[in-house]
Design a protein around this motif. Sequence first.
Motif, PDB file in Angstrom:
ATOM      1  N   GLU A 382     -57.858 116.112 -83.729  1.00 22.80           N
ATOM      2  CA  GLU A 382     -58.344 117.408 -83.254  1.00 22.80           C
ATOM      3  C   GLU A 382     -59.398 117.235 -82.159  1.00 22.80           C
ATOM      4  OE1 GLU A 382     -59.271 120.344 -86.325  1.00 22.80           O
ATOM      5  OE2 GLU A 382     -58.166 119.099 -87.756  1.00 22.80           O
ATOM      6  N   SER A 383     -60.270 116.244 -82.300  1.00 23.39           N
ATOM      7  CA  SER A 383     -61.295 116.023 -81.276  1.00 23.39           C
ATOM      8  C   SER A 383     -60.675 115.519 -79.978  1.00 23.39           C
ATOM      9  CB  SER A 383     -62.355 115.036 -81.783  1.00 23.39           C
ATOM     10  OG  SER A 383     -61.767 113.789 -82.111  1.00 23.39           O
ATOM     11  N   GLU A 384     -59.644 114.689 -80.082  1.00 20.67           N
ATOM     12  CA  GLU A 384     -58.950 114.207 -78.873  1.00 20.67           C
ATOM     13  C   GLU A 384     -58.203 115.348 -78.194  1.00 20.67           C
ATOM     14  OE1 GLU A 384     -58.149 109.526 -80.047  1.00 20.67           O
ATOM     15  OE2 GLU A 384     -56.817 111.081 -80.843  1.00 20.67           O
ATOM     16  N   LEU A 385     -57.711 116.289 -78.978  1.00 24.11           N
ATOM     17  CA  LEU A 385     -57.081 117.471 -78.398  1.00 24.11           C
ATOM     18  C   LEU A 385     -58.088 118.232 -77.544  1.00 24.11           C
ATOM     19  CD1 LEU A 385     -54.811 119.615 -78.154  1.00 24.11           C
ATOM     20  CD2 LEU A 385     -55.713 120.643 -80.254  1.00 24.11           C
ATOM     21  N   ASP A 386     -59.316 118.365 -78.039  1.00 24.53           N
ATOM     22  CA  ASP A 386     -60.350 119.067 -77.266  1.00 24.53           C
ATOM     23  C   ASP A 386     -60.569 118.396 -75.916  1.00 24.53           C
ATOM     24  OD1 ASP A 386     -60.705 120.872 -79.315  1.00 24.53           O
ATOM     25  OD2 ASP A 386     -62.394 119.792 -80.218  1.00 24.53           O
ATOM     26  N   GLU A 387     -60.540 117.070 -75.896  1.00 21.14           N
ATOM     27  CA  GLU A 387     -60.724 116.329 -74.641  1.00 21.14           C
ATOM     28  C   GLU A 387     -59.577 116.591 -73.673  1.00 21.14           C
ATOM     29  OE1 GLU A 387     -61.146 112.262 -75.681  1.00 21.14           O
ATOM     30  OE2 GLU A 387     -63.020 112.542 -76.789  1.00 21.14           O
ATOM     31  N   ILE A 388     -58.355 116.610 -74.200  1.00 25.37           N
ATOM     32  CA  ILE A 388     -57.178 116.866 -73.360  1.00 25.37           C
ATOM     33  C   ILE A 388     -57.233 118.272 -72.783  1.00 25.37           C
ATOM     34  CG2 ILE A 388     -54.665 117.202 -73.423  1.00 25.37           C
ATOM     35  CD1 ILE A 388     -54.657 114.898 -75.543  1.00 25.37           C
ATOM     36  N   LEU A 389     -57.575 119.232 -73.610  1.00 21.33           N
ATOM     37  CA  LEU A 389     -57.606 120.625 -73.157  1.00 21.33           C
ATOM     38  C   LEU A 389     -58.715 120.870 -72.142  1.00 21.33           C
ATOM     39  CD1 LEU A 389     -56.966 122.527 -76.524  1.00 21.33           C
ATOM     40  CD2 LEU A 389     -55.316 121.956 -74.728  1.00 21.33           C
ATOM     41  N   SER A 390     -59.780 120.091 -72.227  1.00 23.71           N
ATOM     42  CA  SER A 390     -60.879 120.260 -71.283  1.00 23.71           C
ATOM     43  C   SER A 390     -60.704 119.436 -70.022  1.00 23.71           C
ATOM     44  CB  SER A 390     -62.208 119.879 -71.963  1.00 23.71           C
ATOM     45  OG  SER A 390     -62.202 118.506 -72.311  1.00 23.71           O
ATOM     46  N   GLY A 391     -59.635 118.614 -69.991  1.00 29.98           N
ATOM     47  CA  GLY A 391     -59.370 117.805 -68.802  1.00 29.98           C
ATOM     48  C   GLY A 391     -60.144 116.511 -68.765  1.00 29.98           C
ATOM     49  N   ASN A 392     -60.754 116.105 -69.889  1.00 31.08           N
ATOM     50  CA  ASN A 392     -61.569 114.895 -69.911  1.00 31.08           C
ATOM     51  C   ASN A 392     -60.801 113.661 -70.355  1.00 31.08           C
ATOM     52  OD1 ASN A 392     -63.885 116.318 -69.139  1.00 31.08           O
ATOM     53  ND2 ASN A 392     -64.375 116.843 -71.276  1.00 31.08           N
ATOM     54  N   GLU A 393     -59.495 113.825 -70.642  1.00 27.75           N
ATOM     55  CA  GLU A 393     -58.711 112.712 -71.186  1.00 27.75           C
ATOM     56  C   GLU A 393     -58.744 111.507 -70.255  1.00 27.75           C
ATOM     57  OE1 GLU A 393     -54.171 111.860 -72.792  1.00 27.75           O
ATOM     58  OE2 GLU A 393     -54.536 113.425 -71.317  1.00 27.75           O
ATOM     59  N   SER A 394     -58.432 111.716 -68.965  1.00 25.85           N
ATOM     60  CA  SER A 394     -58.367 110.588 -68.022  1.00 25.85           C
ATOM     61  C   SER A 394     -59.735 109.968 -67.807  1.00 25.85           C
ATOM     62  CB  SER A 394     -57.780 111.058 -66.687  1.00 25.85           C
ATOM     63  OG  SER A 394     -58.554 112.104 -66.134  1.00 25.85           O
ATOM     64  N   GLU A 395     -60.806 110.801 -67.781  1.00 23.87           N
ATOM     65  CA  GLU A 395     -62.158 110.289 -67.589  1.00 23.87           C
ATOM     66  C   GLU A 395     -62.555 109.375 -68.745  1.00 23.87           C
ATOM     67  OE1 GLU A 395     -64.852 113.482 -67.029  1.00 23.87           O
ATOM     68  OE2 GLU A 395     -63.712 114.392 -65.387  1.00 23.87           O
ATOM     69  N   ASN A 396     -62.217 109.788 -69.965  1.00 21.66           N
ATOM     70  CA  ASN A 396     -62.552 108.980 -71.134  1.00 21.66           C
ATOM     71  C   ASN A 396     -61.794 107.667 -71.154  1.00 21.66           C
ATOM     72  OD1 ASN A 396     -64.342 110.895 -72.062  1.00 21.66           O
ATOM     73  ND2 ASN A 396     -62.869 111.880 -73.429  1.00 21.66           N
ATOM     74  N   LEU A 397     -60.512 107.706 -70.741  1.00 19.06           N
ATOM     75  CA  LEU A 397     -59.727 106.480 -70.678  1.00 19.06           C
ATOM     76  C   LEU A 397     -60.313 105.508 -69.668  1.00 19.06           C
ATOM     77  CD1 LEU A 397     -56.072 107.848 -70.893  1.00 19.06           C
ATOM     78  CD2 LEU A 397     -57.286 106.527 -72.620  1.00 19.06           C
ATOM     79  N   GLU A 398     -60.755 106.026 -68.528  1.00 18.06           N
ATOM     80  CA  GLU A 398     -61.364 105.174 -67.514  1.00 18.06           C
ATOM     81  C   GLU A 398     -62.660 104.554 -68.045  1.00 18.06           C
ATOM     82  OE1 GLU A 398     -61.906 107.396 -63.952  1.00 18.06           O
ATOM     83  OE2 GLU A 398     -59.759 107.719 -63.630  1.00 18.06           O
ATOM     84  N   GLN A 399     -63.451 105.358 -68.787  1.00 14.97           N
ATOM     85  CA  GLN A 399     -64.696 104.857 -69.360  1.00 14.97           C
ATOM     86  C   GLN A 399     -64.414 103.755 -70.373  1.00 14.97           C
ATOM     87  OE1 GLN A 399     -67.804 105.328 -68.556  1.00 14.97           O
ATOM     88  NE2 GLN A 399     -68.582 104.036 -70.224  1.00 14.97           N
ATOM     89  N   GLU A 400     -63.399 103.945 -71.227  1.00 14.76           N
ATOM     90  CA  GLU A 400     -63.046 102.928 -72.212  1.00 14.76           C
ATOM     91  C   GLU A 400     -62.581 101.649 -71.530  1.00 14.76           C
ATOM     92  OE1 GLU A 400     -60.415 104.179 -75.307  1.00 14.76           O
ATOM     93  OE2 GLU A 400     -61.462 106.068 -75.619  1.00 14.76           O
ATOM     94  N   ALA A 401     -61.795 101.791 -70.455  1.00  8.53           N
ATOM     95  CA  ALA A 401     -61.328 100.621 -69.712  1.00  8.53           C
ATOM     96  C   ALA A 401     -62.506  99.860 -69.116  1.00  8.53           C
ATOM     97  CB  ALA A 401     -60.365 101.054 -68.609  1.00  8.53           C
TER      98      ALA A 401
END
Length: 410
Positions: A382-401
């Motif tokens: 559910e928390s990852e869904l919030d990130e996707i809906l807010s458009g932060n998915e790619s930013e978070n992936l880049e940060q993890e990388a």
Amino acid sequence: MAVDRTTRQKLGVKRWIQSGCKGTLAYATGVGKSFTAIMAIQAFLTKNQDKTIVVVVPTEYLKIQWITELNKHQLLNYVSVEIINSAIKTNTLIDFLIFDEVHRAAAQSFIQLFTNRAPQIVLGLSATFKRLDGREELLKQYCPICDVISIKEAVTNQWLSPYKEYKVLIDPDDISRYQELNKDFNAAFSIFDFDFNEAMACLTNIIHRRWYAKKMGIPAKDMDAIVFTWQRSLKDRNNYVNNHPKKLEITRKILNARKNKKAITFSSTIAQAEAIKIGFVVHSGKTKKKNRITMDEFRDMKSGVLCTSKMLDEGADIPGLSVAVILSNSSSSTQKAQRLGRCIRFKEGKEAEIFTLVVKGTMEEARFEHATNGNNYIEITESELDEILSGNESENLEQEAHEVDQLFRF
């Protein structure tokens, strides 16, 4: 290099002709099964304008779509369209039968169409020829698959839009309620050695139930109690996962985050579809006229939401859809493929999103896996869904990388 779709459809017609004009085109939803059938009709009419041609469909909605398509190609004078429930009530012979959603024809009450109306030429159309009950083997006698276009081939050639499917794991606060229901279910189910067919036979056939009770050395009265406990707990488990209130909450969250998109929802019941309270609702409880007016209005919109239960699973052509929310899912890969197909019809620059809501720790997870049938999906919380809906998915992936890179710098 992408293959031209019309060229590929012509190849499908050629393969159907080579099969003796008795076969099924198993094409992914949105590829253009109807247009391919139109080409087959046009080819047939070059030498057979006095022959009887009938298109059989499962629903009124598909009948209207076919009449519109035939009219566009000036074929209504040569082709009639019938709904299967009416088509099986007459023995009028057919020279050329086109059966849209032909997997439906394998049902016990519909398979007789092929013998009663004795078509010499048969063209089946289906995105999902395979059935849960295995009765597609009967269809192979009349119209075996002669050509296949998979979703992968269609997306690769840009006949369908690329998409992401998200398995959204819902973490309920009341999971203990499901665990209690599941305990009751399994206790009763174990008496039947976890054989669903055996349990159903005992539920529906009193003579078989008495025989099974004697076989197991269980008093008839006790067996009655076991059978009805199994039935009740089965129903209660299904109701828990299909209609969990968090599904409505998360659905509204997704739809509100995608207000600029055209979206569709699939619910377990009409009541659930109406409870979403966003956008339009179409279902079998409304008149045909009301549903048609709603569909026409929604079709012309650039954004909005269309809520339904099962009415639009098959065949519906709804331009512009790019978001789907599946609130309840069965183990049927047929239903899954049909619902997916509503959303991935090609539009330049579109990437569709399909969100399937699954209650964590329940049998719904196994249903999802069975229906997905090995296709790719992304499992999210559910928390990852919030990130996707807010458009932060790619930013978070880049940060993890970036964080991973740092770990390897000594």
